[in-house]
Design a protein around this motif. Structure first.
Motif, mmCIF file in Angstrom:
data_model
loop_
_atom_site.group_PDB
_atom_site.id
_atom_site.type_symbol
_atom_site.label_atom_id
_atom_site.label_comp_id
_atom_site.label_asym_id
_atom_site.label_seq_id
_atom_site.Cartn_x
_atom_site.Cartn_y
_atom_site.Cartn_z
ATOM 1 N N MET A 1 -8.108 6.136 -0.577
ATOM 2 C CA MET A 1 -9.395 6.797 -1.275
ATOM 3 C C MET A 1 -10.587 6.492 -0.167
ATOM 4 O O MET A 1 -11.274 7.204 0.289
ATOM 5 N N LEU A 2 -10.918 5.162 0.050
ATOM 6 C CA LEU A 2 -11.859 4.548 0.767
ATOM 7 C C LEU A 2 -11.477 3.935 2.206
ATOM 8 O O LEU A 2 -10.486 3.182 1.956
ATOM 9 N N THR A 23 -8.404 0.028 3.936
ATOM 10 C CA THR A 23 -8.137 1.206 3.011
ATOM 11 C C THR A 23 -7.882 0.664 1.750
ATOM 12 O O THR A 23 -7.236 -0.338 1.210
ATOM 13 N N VAL A 24 -8.648 1.334 0.745
ATOM 14 C CA VAL A 24 -8.723 0.820 -0.646
ATOM 15 C C VAL A 24 -8.337 2.040 -1.368
ATOM 16 O O VAL A 24 -8.978 2.933 -1.270
ATOM 17 N N GLN A 189 -12.022 3.381 -12.276
ATOM 18 C CA GLN A 189 -13.165 3.018 -11.245
ATOM 19 C C GLN A 189 -12.269 1.930 -10.289
ATOM 20 O O GLN A 189 -11.625 1.358 -10.532
ATOM 21 N N THR A 190 -12.879 2.113 -9.149
ATOM 22 C CA THR A 190 -12.232 1.080 -7.960
ATOM 23 C C THR A 190 -13.506 0.070 -7.792
ATOM 24 O O THR A 190 -14.708 0.373 -7.897
ATOM 25 N N ASP A 205 -6.306 -7.034 -7.498
ATOM 26 C CA ASP A 205 -5.123 -6.523 -7.176
ATOM 27 C C ASP A 205 -4.793 -6.967 -5.489
ATOM 28 O O ASP A 205 -3.462 -6.955 -4.960
ATOM 29 N N ARG A 206 -5.884 -7.281 -4.876
ATOM 30 C CA ARG A 206 -5.450 -7.545 -3.592
ATOM 31 C C ARG A 206 -6.705 -8.405 -2.896
ATOM 32 O O ARG A 206 -7.816 -8.116 -3.200
ATOM 33 N N GLN A 207 -6.434 -9.540 -2.214
ATOM 34 C CA GLN A 207 -7.762 -10.318 -1.579
ATOM 35 C C GLN A 207 -7.610 -10.083 -0.145
ATOM 36 O O GLN A 207 -6.707 -10.180 0.471
#
Ligand code: ADP
Ligand code: ADP
Length: 216
Positions: A1-2, A23-24, A189-190, A205-207
């Motif tokens: 998305m981003l 990428t997120v 929401q992200t 979810d991710r660092q």
């Protein structure tokens, strides 16, 4: 998305971002960690269109948002991105609910609808009995939850948070961080969160670990 492609940022002759690709995905909760000065805030500001890169691009969906300016930029931000900072930056002379409503009014939604959504959000965040309190009548954790409601009022796709728990004790920090997950689960929401909190950063979810202007 981003998506960010090959972002660099120079301050005079200092290069603080040295080519960042990221990428997120929608609904993802990403934390950005790394030592002080690594470039975390700079990256967050570029992803959130608060600042422009020296080179490289940021896309939301397929739209290049890197060079938006003026009213187009202000509209874009108000519509798509919510911000939470270390200090709540609530307006002291307005009540909790008024603070939450302001970005909705700016967006041009009907007043009654904005208010209804503000009440819904504040209730969701456990502030049902605090709607008419001014910021200085609220605890630190409550103030920060009002700031979260304000960030969500226009239903942004992405929430950018820069050290959101940095000014909270560990109990309130943990609660706020958990709240991000429940909001994600409820509303999709992200969240992109810069944090020094070593206990909470892995709860994501991710660092993304930054070092010296790069994601390592
Ligand atoms: P972090 O958030 O990881 O602590 P920052 O992104 O705030 O790192 O800063 C990265 C580097 O950029 C630091 O060396 C900082 O001093 C520098 N920097 C940040 N903002 C500016 C600015 N407006 N002007 C000059 N240097 C800056
Ligand atoms: P548009 O701006 O295209 O007319 P809408 O206003 O219908 O779009 O809504 C866009 C998003 O904003 C929707 O996802 C909705 O949940 C949210 N929204 C709708 N009404 C309000 C409101 N009064 N205040 C805040 N957010 C709203």
């Amino acid at each position: 998305m981003l998506t960010a492609r090959n972002l660099t940022k120079n301050y005079s002759n200092l290069q603080v971002l040295k080519g960042v690709d990221v990428t997120v995905n929608k609904g993802e909760i990403v934390t950005i960690v790394g030592s002080s000065g690594a470039g975390k805030s700079t990256l967050l500001h570029l992803l959130g269109t608060l600042d422009t890169p020296t080179s490289g691009e940021v896309f939301l969906h397929q739209e290049n948002i890197t060079r938006l300016k003026g009213k187009a930029l202000a509209d874009f931000r108000n519509r798509h991105i919510g911000f939470i900072f270390q200090f709540h930056h609530l307006l002291p002379e307005f009540s909790a609910i008024e603070n939450v409503c302001i970005p909705g009014y700016i967006r041009g939604h009907k007043k009654a609808e904005v208010k209804e959504r503000a009440i819904f959000l504040l209730e969701t965040l456990g502030l049902k009995d605090r709607l008419d309190h001014r910021p200085n009548q609220l605890s630190g954790g409550e103030q920060q939850r009002v700031a979260v409601a304000r960030a969500l009022i226009n239903n942004p796709e992405v929430v950018m948070a820069d050290e959101p728990t940095g000014n909270l004790d560990s109990h309130n920090a943990r609660e706020l961080h958990q709240l991000f997950f429940s909001l994600r689960d409820q509303f999709g929401q992200t969240f992109i969160i810069v944090t020094h909190n070593e206990e909470l950063a892995p709860l994501s979810d991710r660092q993304l670990v930054m070092k010296d202007g790069r994601i390592v």
